[in-house]
Design an enzyme around this catalytic site. Structure first.
Site, PDB file in Angstrom:
ATOM      1  N   GLU A   1     -17.853  -6.827 -12.126  1.00 30.67           N
ATOM      2  CA  GLU A   1     -18.861  -6.070 -12.871  1.00 30.67           C
ATOM      3  C   GLU A   1     -20.108  -5.855 -12.003  1.00 30.67           C
ATOM      4  OE1 GLU A   1     -20.141  -4.220 -16.509  1.00 30.67           O
ATOM      5  OE2 GLU A   1     -18.195  -4.738 -15.703  1.00 30.67           O
TER       6      GLU A   1
ATOM      7  N   THR B   1     -20.316  12.297 -19.880  1.00 30.80           N
ATOM      8  CA  THR B   1     -20.281  10.867 -19.565  1.00 30.80           C
ATOM      9  C   THR B   1     -19.102  10.146 -20.209  1.00 30.80           C
ATOM     10  OG1 THR B   1     -21.782  10.379 -21.393  1.00 30.80           O
ATOM     11  CG2 THR B   1     -22.762  10.712 -19.211  1.00 30.80           C
TER      12      THR B   1
END
Length: 169
Positions: free
Chosen positions: A44, A152
């Site tokens: 991440e 997006t």
């Protein structure tokens, strides 16, 4: 960066080459965050050490996010370089190996080893990650970048006028 370089909006061919080179360097860094891990999944967060090493940051989990494969898709379409498909296939194989679950796909708590699953299938995995992987391996006439832009959430939107993309040389 890559779409800007190929769209002709920059002031010179030299600036287009510079932007595309930077896009490819950033993509390589993202890919390395995957390739250097035993699971071949990216964390991440990543950090850079004082000696220039790339390592997992404060969250070493893999949460099925789309951004890296989205970038692979865009760079493949802009440059035609097969290396981006090769890297995408490596990421897909790692997802299949470490994230596949009887009921779908799950994240991994720590990409340095595949023990510990995140028992949650994020909606963006199906809506974005898998869609960008599909597009990465599709022929270029499927959703061409000069006729579609993606919001997006990876939903295709047709621009009011076709986008003119060109090879950056």
């Amino acid at each position: 960066l890559a779409l800007g370089a190929a769209s002709g909006i920059l002031s010179s061919p030299a600036l287009e080459r510079e932007h595309l080179a930077l896009a490819e360097e950033l993509m390589n860094t993202c890919y390395q965050s995957y390739a250097r891990q035993p699971t071949r999944l990216g964390p991440e967060f990543s950090t850079f050490s004082q000696t220039g090493g790339l390592q997992p940051g404060s969250d070493a989990g893999y949460k099925l996010r789309p951004e890296t494969v989205e970038s692979l898709y865009v760079l493949h379409r802009v440059t035609g370089k097969e290396v981006y498909r090769t890297w995408g296939l490596e990421i897909w194989n790692a997802i299949e190996q470490h994230c596949r679950h009887a009921d779908g796909y799950v994240g991994v708590q720590d990409i340095r080893h595949s023990a510990g699953k995140i028992n949650k299938l994020e909606s963006y995995f199906m809506a974005e990650t898998l869609k960008y992987l599909y597009l990465l391996f599709s022929p270029s006439h499927v959703m061409p970048l000069h006729r579609h832009v993606f919001n997006t959430e990876c939903h295709p939107v047709s621009p009011l006028a076709p986008v003119r993309l060109h090879a950056v040389v």
